[in-house]
Structure formats: structure tokens, C-alpha cells
Write a protein that holds these residues in place. Structure first.
Motif, PDB file in Angstrom:
ATOM      1  N   ALA A   1     -10.985  -1.377  -5.085  1.00 20.84           N
ATOM      2  CA  ALA A   1     -11.552  -2.556  -5.270  1.00 20.84           C
ATOM      3  C   ALA A   1     -10.983  -3.853  -5.025  1.00 20.84           C
ATOM      4  O   ALA A   1     -11.597  -4.806  -4.511  1.00 20.84           O
ATOM      5  CB  ALA A   1     -11.328  -2.325  -6.751  1.00 20.84           C
ATOM      6  N   TYR A   2      -9.434  -3.401  -4.892  1.00 16.20           N
ATOM      7  CA  TYR A   2      -8.304  -4.897  -4.763  1.00 16.20           C
ATOM      8  C   TYR A   2      -9.073  -4.941  -2.945  1.00 16.20           C
ATOM      9  O   TYR A   2      -8.823  -5.997  -3.056  1.00 16.20           O
ATOM     10  CB  TYR A   2      -7.710  -4.247  -5.258  1.00 16.20           C
ATOM     11  CG  TYR A   2      -6.313  -4.986  -4.269  1.00 16.20           C
ATOM     12  CD1 TYR A   2      -5.818  -6.297  -4.539  1.00 16.20           C
ATOM     13  CD2 TYR A   2      -5.478  -4.664  -3.162  1.00 16.20           C
ATOM     14  CE1 TYR A   2      -4.716  -7.050  -3.736  1.00 16.20           C
ATOM     15  CE2 TYR A   2      -4.738  -5.389  -2.611  1.00 16.20           C
ATOM     16  CZ  TYR A   2      -4.082  -6.492  -2.669  1.00 16.20           C
ATOM     17  OH  TYR A   2      -3.467  -7.325  -1.923  1.00 16.20           O
ATOM     18  N   VAL A   3      -8.690  -4.437  -2.867  1.00 16.44           N
ATOM     19  CA  VAL A   3      -8.989  -4.303  -1.160  1.00 16.44           C
ATOM     20  C   VAL A   3     -10.256  -4.655  -0.527  1.00 16.44           C
ATOM     21  O   VAL A   3     -10.335  -5.881   0.672  1.00 16.44           O
ATOM     22  CB  VAL A   3      -8.344  -2.621  -0.738  1.00 16.44           C
ATOM     23  CG1 VAL A   3      -9.189  -3.163   1.900  1.00 16.44           C
ATOM     24  CG2 VAL A   3      -7.327  -1.820  -0.149  1.00 16.44           C
ATOM     25  N   ILE A   4     -11.096  -4.787  -1.211  1.00 15.44           N
ATOM     26  CA  ILE A   4     -12.725  -4.983  -0.361  1.00 15.44           C
ATOM     27  C   ILE A   4     -13.033  -6.349  -1.381  1.00 15.44           C
ATOM     28  O   ILE A   4     -12.714  -7.882  -0.494  1.00 15.44           O
ATOM     29  CB  ILE A   4     -12.785  -4.716  -1.362  1.00 15.44           C
ATOM     30  CG1 ILE A   4     -14.121  -2.779  -0.517  1.00 15.44           C
ATOM     31  CG2 ILE A   4     -14.898  -5.007  -1.380  1.00 15.44           C
ATOM     32  CD1 ILE A   4     -15.257  -2.034  -1.198  1.00 15.44           C
ATOM     33  N   LEU A   5     -12.081  -6.496  -2.111  1.00 15.36           N
ATOM     34  CA  LEU A   5     -12.198  -7.824  -3.065  1.00 15.36           C
ATOM     35  C   LEU A   5     -11.049  -9.372  -1.892  1.00 15.36           C
ATOM     36  O   LEU A   5     -11.918 -10.394  -2.145  1.00 15.36           O
ATOM     37  CB  LEU A   5     -11.341  -8.087  -5.036  1.00 15.36           C
ATOM     38  CG  LEU A   5     -13.280  -7.229  -5.355  1.00 15.36           C
ATOM     39  CD1 LEU A   5     -12.801  -7.100  -6.476  1.00 15.36           C
ATOM     40  CD2 LEU A   5     -13.821  -8.110  -5.609  1.00 15.36           C
TER      41      LEU A   5
ATOM     42  N   LEU B   1      -6.180   5.116  -9.896  1.00 18.76           N
ATOM     43  CA  LEU B   1      -5.410   4.245  -8.885  1.00 18.76           C
ATOM     44  C   LEU B   1      -6.141   3.747  -7.933  1.00 18.76           C
ATOM     45  O   LEU B   1      -6.229   2.999  -7.458  1.00 18.76           O
ATOM     46  CB  LEU B   1      -4.600   5.239  -9.512  1.00 18.76           C
ATOM     47  CG  LEU B   1      -3.140   5.056 -10.210  1.00 18.76           C
ATOM     48  CD1 LEU B   1      -2.206   5.320 -10.070  1.00 18.76           C
ATOM     49  CD2 LEU B   1      -2.444   3.798 -10.584  1.00 18.76           C
ATOM     50  N   PHE B   2      -6.567   5.002  -6.997  1.00 13.91           N
ATOM     51  CA  PHE B   2      -7.569   4.868  -5.451  1.00 13.91           C
ATOM     52  C   PHE B   2      -8.524   4.384  -5.862  1.00 13.91           C
ATOM     53  O   PHE B   2      -8.908   3.192  -4.756  1.00 13.91           O
ATOM     54  CB  PHE B   2      -7.926   5.812  -5.498  1.00 13.91           C
ATOM     55  CG  PHE B   2      -8.904   6.831  -4.436  1.00 13.91           C
ATOM     56  CD1 PHE B   2      -8.310   6.629  -3.385  1.00 13.91           C
ATOM     57  CD2 PHE B   2     -10.135   6.603  -4.152  1.00 13.91           C
ATOM     58  CE1 PHE B   2      -8.839   5.954  -1.982  1.00 13.91           C
ATOM     59  CE2 PHE B   2     -10.438   6.242  -3.395  1.00 13.91           C
ATOM     60  CZ  PHE B   2     -10.069   6.216  -1.835  1.00 13.91           C
ATOM     61  N   VAL B   3      -9.363   4.116  -7.133  1.00 13.02           N
ATOM     62  CA  VAL B   3     -10.377   3.500  -7.354  1.00 13.02           C
ATOM     63  C   VAL B   3     -10.190   1.759  -6.954  1.00 13.02           C
ATOM     64  O   VAL B   3     -10.797   0.624  -7.042  1.00 13.02           O
ATOM     65  CB  VAL B   3     -11.318   3.783  -8.184  1.00 13.02           C
ATOM     66  CG1 VAL B   3     -12.491   2.604  -8.831  1.00 13.02           C
ATOM     67  CG2 VAL B   3     -11.841   5.027  -7.908  1.00 13.02           C
ATOM     68  N   LEU B   4      -9.337   1.847  -7.948  1.00 12.52           N
ATOM     69  CA  LEU B   4      -8.474   0.476  -8.736  1.00 12.52           C
ATOM     70  C   LEU B   4      -8.195  -0.282  -6.855  1.00 12.52           C
ATOM     71  O   LEU B   4      -7.948  -1.740  -6.597  1.00 12.52           O
ATOM     72  CB  LEU B   4      -7.341   0.207  -9.418  1.00 12.52           C
ATOM     73  CG  LEU B   4      -7.854   0.729 -10.826  1.00 12.52           C
ATOM     74  CD1 LEU B   4      -6.813   1.032 -11.780  1.00 12.52           C
ATOM     75  CD2 LEU B   4      -8.682  -0.825 -11.479  1.00 12.52           C
ATOM     76  N   TYR B   5      -7.387   0.240  -6.813  1.00 16.89           N
ATOM     77  CA  TYR B   5      -6.682   0.209  -5.330  1.00 16.89           C
ATOM     78  C   TYR B   5      -7.588  -0.083  -4.441  1.00 16.89           C
ATOM     79  O   TYR B   5      -8.066  -1.698  -3.664  1.00 16.89           O
ATOM     80  CB  TYR B   5      -5.968   0.944  -4.977  1.00 16.89           C
ATOM     81  CG  TYR B   5      -4.754  -0.405  -3.666  1.00 16.89           C
ATOM     82  CD1 TYR B   5      -4.059  -1.406  -3.944  1.00 16.89           C
ATOM     83  CD2 TYR B   5      -4.779   0.462  -2.855  1.00 16.89           C
ATOM     84  CE1 TYR B   5      -3.780  -1.595  -3.029  1.00 16.89           C
ATOM     85  CE2 TYR B   5      -3.697  -0.382  -1.767  1.00 16.89           C
ATOM     86  CZ  TYR B   5      -3.263  -1.592  -1.511  1.00 16.89           C
ATOM     87  OH  TYR B   5      -2.854  -1.979  -0.157  1.00 16.89           O
TER      88      TYR B   5
ATOM     89  N   MET C   1       0.932  -1.455  -0.239  1.00 17.72           N
ATOM     90  CA  MET C   1      -0.227   0.087   0.051  1.00 17.72           C
ATOM     91  C   MET C   1       1.020   1.212  -0.174  1.00 17.72           C
ATOM     92  O   MET C   1       0.369   2.143  -1.019  1.00 17.72           O
ATOM     93  CB  MET C   1      -1.074   0.524   1.198  1.00 17.72           C
ATOM     94  CG  MET C   1      -1.869   1.046   0.975  1.00 17.72           C
ATOM     95  SD  MET C   1      -1.483   3.015   1.692  1.00 17.72           S
ATOM     96  CE  MET C   1      -1.104   2.184   3.267  1.00 17.72           C
ATOM     97  N   ILE C   2       2.210   1.329   0.701  1.00 17.57           N
ATOM     98  CA  ILE C   2       3.010   2.242   0.692  1.00 17.57           C
ATOM     99  C   ILE C   2       3.650   2.701  -0.156  1.00 17.57           C
ATOM    100  O   ILE C   2       3.617   3.674  -1.199  1.00 17.57           O
ATOM    101  CB  ILE C   2       3.778   2.130   2.223  1.00 17.57           C
ATOM    102  CG1 ILE C   2       3.302   2.189   3.644  1.00 17.57           C
ATOM    103  CG2 ILE C   2       4.755   3.495   2.000  1.00 17.57           C
ATOM    104  CD1 ILE C   2       4.005   1.958   4.529  1.00 17.57           C
ATOM    105  N   ILE C   3       3.801   0.918  -1.306  1.00 16.20           N
ATOM    106  CA  ILE C   3       4.624   1.350  -2.293  1.00 16.20           C
ATOM    107  C   ILE C   3       3.586   1.687  -3.726  1.00 16.20           C
ATOM    108  O   ILE C   3       4.403   2.961  -4.460  1.00 16.20           O
ATOM    109  CB  ILE C   3       5.226   0.173  -2.530  1.00 16.20           C
ATOM    110  CG1 ILE C   3       6.248   0.084  -1.668  1.00 16.20           C
ATOM    111  CG2 ILE C   3       5.903   0.276  -3.844  1.00 16.20           C
ATOM    112  CD1 ILE C   3       7.539   1.345  -2.277  1.00 16.20           C
TER     113      ILE C   3
END
Length: 271
Positions: free
Chosen positions: A255-259, A249-253, A220-222
Motif C-alpha cells: 500500500a505504501y509503494v502504491i500511495l 507487513l506485505f500488504v502495508l508495504y 525495501m531490503i531492510i
């Protein structure tokens, strides 16, 4: 959908009493602090008048007049405390299900239907808490402003002050819908990321879970630093285009966190 609504209602009921107590205490402290600050200012002016042979006008020039912003210190503190408690509750809303003799989490996991309802019932509860907290704080600011104008003497009031609430507090409690949407989006991303860390820890053995949590935080930091550095250094994009890329980029990440959280809850968390 019925199961999701029932679970959300259950989560809200489990949180309602503590939330109401906090809001009432917060409201009382904030509103009382306005009166206290006004009275303390009056006392400073009166003490100055007693210790110096000056007029009220000269005393106010020396001590200074008071504006509503001068009395909102506790609003900032209450907002920060509220944010901290939301972060704590974001962790507790999961771990409390594993704590105790009844092991409430086992009842949840054995319910018929998809486990996605469990995740989003807790997620929705946090969303409602954050939204209601911001709304209540905004209402308290308006009430506090009325209370200030009622309690302060006209001669002591700084009518020429153009100061607004502190930059952060002002942004949070402005009527700008864009700011509100951004604040809610970032808040729910933080909530979702904490959910992910909790589910990782619950899905693996102790040290493996901690290691995977560390890796997730590192990613997440990187991801954040690299994205911001690229957008700052590139000259190929306009500012509006950079904002669009950053939002994407924010929306993609997000979505990744939730999925990823839903995957862990479905396949890794066992009864």
C-alpha cells in the motif's frame, strides 16, 4: 472510471502486437521442442542398438526411457524469458511516453480528471499480461503433454515416472489457487515497486533522483530482511500467526509503494 477504461484499452492496444508475436514464437518453440526431444531420445536408443548387440529392453535400461518432464526444458526457459521481458516492459511502459517527438506523457498529464487513472491503466495492463502469460503457459503444458503422448512410442515411454515439472515451474503452473494468488501478488508488488522507482527518477533531478531511488531500494531490503529475521527468531508466535503477520507487513508495504507512487504522479511529475 471512463477515463481509466479508455487509457487501459489504449495501453493494451499499444502492447498487443508485440505480446501476440512473443506468445506465438514461444508456443511454437515449446511445442516443437517436445517433438525434437522425443526424436533425439529415439535416435540415442537406435544408435545404442546399432553399436551394441543388445535387445531393445536392455538398450532402454541403459539409455533410459523418456517422460514428459524430460521434454519441458524450453518451458522453463520460456517462463524465465517471459518474466525478464515483463520486467523490461514494466520500465518501458513509462519511459516510452517520454520518448519521441510527440512526448505522449504530456498529453496524458494534461487530460482532465485525476492522474490515478494513468497509473492504474498501466498497472492493470501489466496485471493482464502476467495473468494471460501464466494462463497461456498452463494451456501449452497441457497441449504439450498430449503432443508428447501422441509422438512417443509406447515402449520408450517411462510410465513409472512420478516426477512433476521442476519445483518452480510446477508451483507456478499447478492448479493451486493459493499459489497462483501469491505469485500474482508478488509479481504485482515487483511491478509497483519498479513503477515507484521510475516515478522517483522522473520527479527529481538526475543525481537527486538516483539517490532517492537508492534510498527506496535500501528501505525495501531492510524492511524485508528485518521482518523475516524477526519472524524467524521469535518463538512467541505460531507458524500460522507468523504467516498472518508476514502477510500484513506485505500488504502495508504494498500500500505504501502504491500511495507513494500516486503522490509523486500527482504532485511531482509536471508537464
Amino acid at each position: 472510471m471512463k477515463q481509466y477504461i479508455q487509457l487501459t484499452n489504449e495501453e493494451i492496444k499499444r502492447s498487443f502486437k508485440i505480446y501476440v508475436i512473443f506468445v506465438l514464437v514461444m508456443a511454437a518453440i515449446e511445442l516443437v521442442s517436445i517433438i525434437v526431444n522425443v526424436k533425439l531420445h529415439e535416435r540415442r536408443v537406435e544408435d545404442y542398438l546399432k553399436s551394441n548387440t543388445v535387445t531393445l529392453y536392455e538398450a532402454l535400461n541403459e539409455v533410459g526411457k523418456i517422460s514428459f518432464v524430460d521434454t519441458t526444458t524450453f518451458y522453463s526457459y520460456a517462463t524465465m524469458i517471459g518474466m525478464a521481458l515483463v520486467l523490461i516492459y514494466t520500465i518501458q511502459i513509462w519511459y516510452r511516453d517520454w520518448i519521441g517527438e510527440t512526448k505522449y506523457i504530456y498529453r496524458l498529464l494534461m487530460l482532465p480528471g485525476k492522474r490515478i487513472s494513468i497509473f492504474f491503466s498501466k498497472w492493470t495492463t501489466l496485471l493482464l499480461i502476467i495473468m494471460s502469460f501464466l494462463g497461456i503457459q498452463w494451456c501449452l503444458i497441457q497441449i504439450g503433454n498430449l503432443l508428447f503422448n501422441w509422438s512417443v512410442r509406447v515402449d520408450y515411454l517411462d510410465k513409472d515416472s512420478h516426477r512433476t515439472l521442476g519445483s518452480t515451474l510446477g508451483e507456478i503452473f499447478s492448479l493451486n489457487l493459493t499459489n497462483l494468488f501469491v505469485i500474482l501478488a508478488v509479481s504485482m508488488f515487483i511491478v509497483s515497486f519498479i513503477f515507484l522507482l521510475v516515478l522517483i527518477e522522473r520527479s527529481y533531478r538526475k543525481w537527486t533522483g538516483l539517490l532517492r531511488m537508492g534510498v527506496e531500494i535500501f528501505i525495501m531490503i531492510i524492511f524485508t530482511v528485518a521482518g523475516l529475521y524477526f519472524l524467524e527468531q521469535t518463538k512467541l508466535l505460531l507458524n500460522s500467526e507468523k504467516m498472518l503477520v508476514l502477510t500484513g507487513l506485505f500488504v502495508l508495504y504494498f500500500a505504501y509503494v502504491i500511495l507513494r507512487s500516486l503522490h509523486l504522479l500527482k504532485w511531482k511529475i509536471t508537464v
